[in-house]
Motif scaffolding. Structure first.
Motif, PDB file in Angstrom:
ATOM      1  N   ARG A   1       0.835  -1.203   0.000  1.00 25.83           N
ATOM      2  CA  ARG A   1       0.000   0.000   0.000  1.00 25.83           C
ATOM      3  C   ARG A   1       0.875   1.260   0.000  1.00 25.83           C
ATOM      4  NH1 ARG A   1      -1.533   3.459   3.586  1.00 25.83           N
ATOM      5  NH2 ARG A   1      -0.672   2.310   5.337  1.00 25.83           N
ATOM      6  N   ILE A   2       1.890   1.275   0.833  1.00 29.64           N
ATOM      7  CA  ILE A   2       2.800   2.422   0.894  1.00 29.64           C
ATOM      8  C   ILE A   2       3.573   2.555  -0.418  1.00 29.64           C
ATOM      9  CG2 ILE A   2       4.868   3.332   2.052  1.00 29.64           C
ATOM     10  CD1 ILE A   2       3.682   1.974   4.644  1.00 29.64           C
ATOM     11  N   GLY A   3       4.023   1.442  -0.963  1.00 31.39           N
ATOM     12  CA  GLY A   3       4.733   1.472  -2.240  1.00 31.39           C
ATOM     13  C   GLY A   3       3.877   2.031  -3.362  1.00 31.39           C
ATOM     14  N   ARG A   4       2.594   1.624  -3.390  1.00 32.82           N
ATOM     15  CA  ARG A   4       1.674   2.165  -4.401  1.00 32.82           C
ATOM     16  C   ARG A   4       1.503   3.670  -4.221  1.00 32.82           C
ATOM     17  NH1 ARG A   4      -1.143  -2.601  -3.461  1.00 32.82           N
ATOM     18  NH2 ARG A   4      -2.492  -1.571  -1.945  1.00 32.82           N
ATOM     19  N   ARG A   5       1.404   4.106  -2.969  1.00 36.03           N
ATOM     20  CA  ARG A   5       1.245   5.533  -2.690  1.00 36.03           C
ATOM     21  C   ARG A   5       2.472   6.311  -3.168  1.00 36.03           C
ATOM     22  NH1 ARG A   5      -2.767   8.848  -1.882  1.00 36.03           N
ATOM     23  NH2 ARG A   5      -3.242   8.817   0.297  1.00 36.03           N
ATOM     24  N   ILE A   6       3.657   5.758  -2.954  1.00 36.20           N
ATOM     25  CA  ILE A   6       4.888   6.392  -3.440  1.00 36.20           C
ATOM     26  C   ILE A   6       4.855   6.488  -4.956  1.00 36.20           C
ATOM     27  CG2 ILE A   6       7.383   6.102  -3.691  1.00 36.20           C
ATOM     28  CD1 ILE A   6       7.334   4.855  -0.827  1.00 36.20           C
ATOM     29  N   ARG A   7       4.527   5.383  -5.619  1.00 34.14           N
ATOM     30  CA  ARG A   7       4.512   5.354  -7.091  1.00 34.14           C
ATOM     31  C   ARG A   7       3.497   6.348  -7.657  1.00 34.14           C
ATOM     32  NH1 ARG A   7       1.099   3.025 -10.197  1.00 34.14           N
ATOM     33  NH2 ARG A   7       0.443   1.526  -8.611  1.00 34.14           N
ATOM     34  N   VAL A   8       2.278   6.323  -7.135  1.00 32.62           N
ATOM     35  CA  VAL A   8       1.231   7.212  -7.636  1.00 32.62           C
ATOM     36  C   VAL A   8       1.616   8.673  -7.423  1.00 32.62           C
ATOM     37  CG1 VAL A   8      -1.149   7.977  -7.201  1.00 32.62           C
ATOM     38  CG2 VAL A   8      -0.640   5.534  -7.448  1.00 32.62           C
ATOM     39  N   THR A   9       2.135   8.988  -6.256  1.00 28.86           N
ATOM     40  CA  THR A   9       2.541  10.364  -5.966  1.00 28.86           C
ATOM     41  C   THR A   9       3.690  10.790  -6.874  1.00 28.86           C
ATOM     42  OG1 THR A   9       1.855  10.057  -3.668  1.00 28.86           O
ATOM     43  CG2 THR A   9       3.271  11.951  -4.140  1.00 28.86           C
TER      44      THR A   9
ATOM     45  N   PRO B   1      20.034   9.462  -2.129  1.00 29.11           N
ATOM     46  CA  PRO B   1      20.338   8.504  -3.184  1.00 29.11           C
ATOM     47  C   PRO B   1      20.218   7.058  -2.692  1.00 29.11           C
ATOM     48  CG  PRO B   1      22.391   9.243  -2.238  1.00 29.11           C
ATOM     49  CD  PRO B   1      21.254   9.942  -1.478  1.00 29.11           C
ATOM     50  N   MET B   2      19.926   6.179  -3.642  1.00 29.89           N
ATOM     51  CA  MET B   2      19.862   4.738  -3.388  1.00 29.89           C
ATOM     52  C   MET B   2      19.984   4.023  -4.721  1.00 29.89           C
ATOM     53  SD  MET B   2      15.745   4.399  -2.664  1.00 29.89           S
ATOM     54  CE  MET B   2      15.983   3.041  -1.639  1.00 29.89           C
ATOM     55  N   ASN B   3      20.122   2.704  -4.674  1.00 34.83           N
ATOM     56  CA  ASN B   3      20.252   2.008  -5.948  1.00 34.83           C
ATOM     57  C   ASN B   3      18.872   1.708  -6.535  1.00 34.83           C
ATOM     58  OD1 ASN B   3      19.370  -0.758  -5.323  1.00 34.83           O
ATOM     59  ND2 ASN B   3      21.236  -0.898  -4.112  1.00 34.83           N
ATOM     60  N   ARG B   4      18.862   1.544  -7.829  1.00 37.40           N
ATOM     61  CA  ARG B   4      17.626   1.362  -8.589  1.00 37.40           C
ATOM     62  C   ARG B   4      16.793   0.188  -8.089  1.00 37.40           C
ATOM     63  NH1 ARG B   4      16.244   2.517 -14.053  1.00 37.40           N
ATOM     64  NH2 ARG B   4      18.360   3.258 -14.327  1.00 37.40           N
ATOM     65  N   SER B   5      17.421  -0.951  -7.912  1.00 37.38           N
ATOM     66  CA  SER B   5      16.655  -2.147  -7.549  1.00 37.38           C
ATOM     67  C   SER B   5      16.003  -2.010  -6.173  1.00 37.38           C
ATOM     68  CB  SER B   5      17.508  -3.409  -7.630  1.00 37.38           C
ATOM     69  OG  SER B   5      18.516  -3.390  -6.659  1.00 37.38           O
TER      70      SER B   5
ATOM     71  N   ILE C   1      10.942  -1.078  -3.090  1.00 37.04           N
ATOM     72  CA  ILE C   1      10.112  -0.274  -2.182  1.00 37.04           C
ATOM     73  C   ILE C   1       8.770   0.018  -2.840  1.00 37.04           C
ATOM     74  CG2 ILE C   1       9.862   1.996  -1.088  1.00 37.04           C
ATOM     75  CD1 ILE C   1      12.914   1.874  -0.546  1.00 37.04           C
ATOM     76  N   GLU C   2       8.794   0.448  -4.102  1.00 35.66           N
ATOM     77  CA  GLU C   2       7.544   0.751  -4.792  1.00 35.66           C
ATOM     78  C   GLU C   2       6.669  -0.487  -4.969  1.00 35.66           C
ATOM     79  OE1 GLU C   2       7.495   2.980  -8.408  1.00 35.66           O
ATOM     80  OE2 GLU C   2       8.229   4.810  -7.433  1.00 35.66           O
ATOM     81  N   SER C   3       7.274  -1.640  -5.091  1.00 40.03           N
ATOM     82  CA  SER C   3       6.489  -2.871  -5.282  1.00 40.03           C
ATOM     83  C   SER C   3       6.073  -3.498  -3.956  1.00 40.03           C
ATOM     84  CB  SER C   3       7.274  -3.881  -6.113  1.00 40.03           C
ATOM     85  OG  SER C   3       8.379  -4.367  -5.382  1.00 40.03           O
ATOM     86  N   GLY C   4       6.586  -2.970  -2.848  1.00 38.64           N
ATOM     87  CA  GLY C   4       6.239  -3.506  -1.542  1.00 38.64           C
ATOM     88  C   GLY C   4       7.067  -4.691  -1.115  1.00 38.64           C
ATOM     89  N   GLU C   5       8.132  -4.976  -1.837  1.00 42.63           N
ATOM     90  CA  GLU C   5       8.993  -6.119  -1.519  1.00 42.63           C
ATOM     91  C   GLU C   5      10.052  -5.778  -0.484  1.00 42.63           C
ATOM     92  OE1 GLU C   5      10.590  -7.629  -5.190  1.00 42.63           O
ATOM     93  OE2 GLU C   5       8.645  -7.420  -6.172  1.00 42.63           O
ATOM     94  N   ALA C   6      10.427  -4.505  -0.412  1.00 38.21           N
ATOM     95  CA  ALA C   6      11.481  -4.091   0.523  1.00 38.21           C
ATOM     96  C   ALA C   6      10.855  -3.484   1.772  1.00 38.21           C
ATOM     97  CB  ALA C   6      12.406  -3.071  -0.138  1.00 38.21           C
ATOM     98  N   ASN C   7      11.627  -3.493   2.827  1.00 37.25           N
ATOM     99  CA  ASN C   7      11.218  -2.906   4.097  1.00 37.25           C
ATOM    100  C   ASN C   7      12.082  -1.664   4.338  1.00 37.25           C
ATOM    101  OD1 ASN C   7      10.208  -2.443   6.624  1.00 37.25           O
ATOM    102  ND2 ASN C   7      11.260  -4.150   7.593  1.00 37.25           N
TER     103      ASN C   7
END
Length: 79
Positions: A18-26, A42-46, A51-57
């Protein structure tokens, strides 16, 4: 009410998504690319994609940085 670990894990996964979707949409509403955001954080692409897909914490610091780059408060991302 007793919460089982697997229920908790599923809940956490849904909340991260849900948070990842909110980041992507925003980000998209502000006409920013993923690359513009992850380079500015900065951070790496993957990791950013996860984060946007909700796989990372992501850490609180990382969420604060992302919010700042996309021009919102962290509460906007978490609501």
């Amino acid at each position: 009410m007793q919460v089982h670990l697997s229920d908790d894990d599923e809940w956490l996964q849904r909340e991260r998504q849900r948070i990842g979707r909110r980041i992507r949409v925003t980000r998209e509403d502000r006409d920013l690319t993923q690359e513009q955001v992850f380079l500015a954080v900065p951070m790496n692409r993957s990791h950013y994609q996860q984060i946007e897909s909700g796989e990372a914490n992501p850490t609180l610091d990382m969420l604060l940085r992302i919010a700042r780059v996309i021009g919102v408060t962290i509460s906007d991302l978490l609501r």
